[in-house]
Design a protein around this motif. Structure first.
Motif, PDB file in Angstrom:
ATOM      1  N   UNK A  28       0.825  -1.208   0.000  1.00  0.00           N
ATOM      2  CA  UNK A  28       0.000   0.000   0.000  1.00  0.00           C
ATOM      3  C   UNK A  28       0.858   1.257   0.000  1.00  0.00           C
ATOM      4  N   UNK A  29       1.876   1.304   0.872  1.00  0.00           N
ATOM      5  CA  UNK A  29       2.655   2.526   0.998  1.00  0.00           C
ATOM      6  C   UNK A  29       3.587   2.757  -0.184  1.00  0.00           C
ATOM      7  N   UNK A  30       4.078   1.703  -0.806  1.00  0.00           N
ATOM      8  CA  UNK A  30       4.874   1.884  -2.033  1.00  0.00           C
ATOM      9  C   UNK A  30       3.990   2.444  -3.146  1.00  0.00           C
ATOM     10  N   UNK A  31       2.760   1.953  -3.232  1.00  0.00           N
ATOM     11  CA  UNK A  31       1.821   2.495  -4.224  1.00  0.00           C
ATOM     12  C   UNK A  31       1.532   3.963  -3.959  1.00  0.00           C
ATOM     13  N   UNK A  32       1.307   4.313  -2.698  1.00  0.00           N
ATOM     14  CA  UNK A  32       1.052   5.715  -2.341  1.00  0.00           C
ATOM     15  C   UNK A  32       2.267   6.581  -2.674  1.00  0.00           C
ATOM     16  N   UNK A  33       3.469   6.065  -2.425  1.00  0.00           N
ATOM     17  CA  UNK A  33       4.686   6.815  -2.739  1.00  0.00           C
ATOM     18  C   UNK A  33       4.796   7.078  -4.235  1.00  0.00           C
ATOM     19  N   UNK A  34       4.491   6.087  -5.061  1.00  0.00           N
ATOM     20  CA  UNK A  34       4.526   6.283  -6.515  1.00  0.00           C
ATOM     21  C   UNK A  34       3.483   7.302  -6.949  1.00  0.00           C
ATOM     22  N   UNK A  35       2.292   7.234  -6.364  1.00  0.00           N
ATOM     23  CA  UNK A  35       1.233   8.191  -6.714  1.00  0.00           C
ATOM     24  C   UNK A  35       1.622   9.614  -6.326  1.00  0.00           C
ATOM     25  N   UNK A  36       2.199   9.777  -5.129  1.00  0.00           N
ATOM     26  CA  UNK A  36       2.595  11.109  -4.662  1.00  0.00           C
ATOM     27  C   UNK A  36       3.722  11.668  -5.525  1.00  0.00           C
ATOM     28  N   UNK A  37       4.706  10.833  -5.830  1.00  0.00           N
ATOM     29  CA  UNK A  37       5.815  11.273  -6.682  1.00  0.00           C
ATOM     30  C   UNK A  37       5.301  11.617  -8.083  1.00  0.00           C
ATOM     31  N   UNK A  38       4.384  10.799  -8.581  1.00  0.00           N
ATOM     32  CA  UNK A  38       3.806  11.071  -9.894  1.00  0.00           C
ATOM     33  C   UNK A  38       3.038  12.382  -9.914  1.00  0.00           C
ATOM     34  N   UNK A  39       2.315  12.694  -8.834  1.00  0.00           N
ATOM     35  CA  UNK A  39       1.569  13.949  -8.760  1.00  0.00           C
ATOM     36  C   UNK A  39       2.516  15.143  -8.852  1.00  0.00           C
ATOM     37  N   UNK A  40       3.617  15.084  -8.116  1.00  0.00           N
ATOM     38  CA  UNK A  40       4.600  16.172  -8.149  1.00  0.00           C
ATOM     39  C   UNK A  40       5.204  16.305  -9.547  1.00  0.00           C
ATOM     40  N   UNK A  41       5.532  15.171 -10.174  1.00  0.00           N
ATOM     41  CA  UNK A  41       6.182  15.215 -11.478  1.00  0.00           C
ATOM     42  C   UNK A  41       5.221  15.645 -12.582  1.00  0.00           C
ATOM     43  N   UNK A  42       3.949  15.276 -12.480  1.00  0.00           N
ATOM     44  CA  UNK A  42       2.970  15.737 -13.463  1.00  0.00           C
ATOM     45  C   UNK A  42       2.845  17.254 -13.404  1.00  0.00           C
TER      46      UNK A  42
END
Length: 426
Positions: free
Chosen positions: A56-70
């Motif tokens: 769960x937390x690795x998925x959340x980390x990817x989503x958060x990083x993706x939000x910043x990069x988008x």
């Protein structure tokens, strides 16, 4: 000489008092015997998590990083005349990406409540529904066309891409199919051919959009589940040969696909640099500028109208420019861990004699692993350019939505595995 009742009562009270005293002392103070010290420890029941917290937390980390990069990759896009005339603000893509995340989280929470046996019962209906949506997107005034491709159905808050639902439906349908055909899995015409026809029908609809990238992912998912379901090696290699021949013929019969192959082989050719090799050449320039540690968050130059689709297909190039080789390796490591963990949950389900659940989890692992591998390979110049987004990170509402639903199904499988291992019932 026998003791009197009064003496026995006195000894009992004194013994009880000393026993209580030592018990209290043992709870509060350590007891030293010789050179060793023993402390009384409080026993507490081991708490078993309801599902895989790390996943769960690795998925959340990817989503958060993706939000910043988008946001970083799209902040300058309103300055582009193509988007400026539409009145887009600097946060236009950020807001829409947040909407996709919110809808994805809601859908994921709802999907987690659905038992896996319900997904198994609904597998054929879900597959047929996805085919109907793939057909509907080709109808004028229903499907939305962008850059010559008709892949989206406008839904107001987001543009839904039926090919993303098709990926999930093929995972569930192929797993259900293999469970039903387990007794005849060694027979080509009874086990493999019907599934091949289903994938072919899906492929025809996807190529009509056109969306060859989604077709490749779906074909690999189906082939992987057939192999993991027990199809023998000879039939597996036969399927692989047929798919390789089919994709080769698609490339040979399409001029623009051939140009992409030539651009991949030599993106610096002056005839291709401003054509089919433009995206790849600028992706390599972006990654090269990042060197080891990158130019810093927000410092990318290639995203300033040089690199097309920087917020979608080529988000990894922006990561490489702003975070350097370190950032790219971290992204690769996260996706590698995520894929491995999902596959492990699938193997655990199969070990518990839950074949359908195990094949679904492993099919989702193939989906996430293969699509991220293709996207990263394209960004790094190791594979020909193909329109596939980076799962969980790239901009795209329907892709994020279906990625989160897929992960929630894996978490549900892991939850049910843990219930069974505790001796419970599902």
């Amino acid at each position: 000489m026998s003791a009197t009742p009064e003496a026995i009562g006195l000894r009992g009270r004194v013994g009880g008092w000393f026993s209580g005293l030592f018990r209290a002392a043992g709870d509060a103070l350590p007891v030293r015997i010789g050179s060793s010290e023993y402390a009384r420890t409080q026993t507490a029941p081991a708490r078993l998590m309801g599902f895989d917290q790390a996943l769960l937390w690795v998925t959340v980390a990817l989503l958060a990083w993706g939000l910043v990069m988008v946001y970083s990759a799209s902040i300058a896009m309103p300055d582009n005349p193509r988007f400026g005339r539409l009145g887009y603000s600097q946060t236009y893509f950020l807001y829409r990406h947040v909407i996709g995340l919110v809808l994805g989280f809601v859908a994921a929470v709802l999907a987690f409540q659905v038992p896996i046996r319900t997904w198994e019962r609904c597998a054929p209906a879900l597959f047929i529904f996805s085919l109907l949506l793939l057909l509907a997107v080709l109808i004028p005034h229903v499907g939305r066309s962008v850059n010559g491709a008709r892949r989206w159905i406008p839904l107001g808050v987001m543009n839904f891409q039926p090919s993303e639902l098709a990926k999930l439906s093929v995972v569930i349908y192929a797993a259900d199919y293999m469970v039903r055909k387990m007794e005849v899995k060694e027979r080509f015409f009874r086990a493999v051919l019907p599934m091949g026809v289903a994938v072919a029908v899906t492929g025809v609809l996807l190529l009509a959009e056109p969306d060859m990238g989604a077709f490749m992912v779906i074909a690999i998912i189906a082939m992987g589940i057939l192999f993991l379901g027990g199809v023998n090696a000879r039939m597996f290699f036969l399927i692989a040969a047929v798919l390789l021949f089919a994709f080769s013929m698609m490339v040979m019969m399409s001029e623009w696909r051939r140009e992409r192959i030539f651009a991949y082989l030599n993106p610096w050719d002056e005839k291709l640099t401003l054509g089919k090799g433009y995206q790849l050449s600028h992706s390599l320039i972006a990654i090269g500028r990042g060197e080891i540690f990158g130019v810093g968050l927000g410092g990318s130059v290639e995203k300033l109208h040089w690199l097309p689709e920087a917020h979608t297909d080529f988000l990894l190039a922006v990561i490489g420019e702003e975070f350097g080789m370190v950032g790219v390796l971290v992204a690769i490591g996260l996706f590698l861990w995520l894929t491995r963990r999902i596959m492990h949950i699938g193997r655990q389900a199969i070990a518990l004699d839950r074949v359908f659940a195990g094949l679904v989890a492993q099919g989702i692992g193939i989906w996430v692993g293969f699509q991220s591998f293709i996207n990263m390979g394209v960004n790094l110049g190791a594979l020909p350019t193909k329109g596939l987004t980076l799962p969980f990170m790239s901009y795209g509402g329907s892709a994020i939505l279906m990625n989160l639903v897929a992960v929630s199904i894996v978490l549900r499988i892991d939850y049910e595995n843990r219930v069974l291992m505790r001796g419970g019932r599902i």
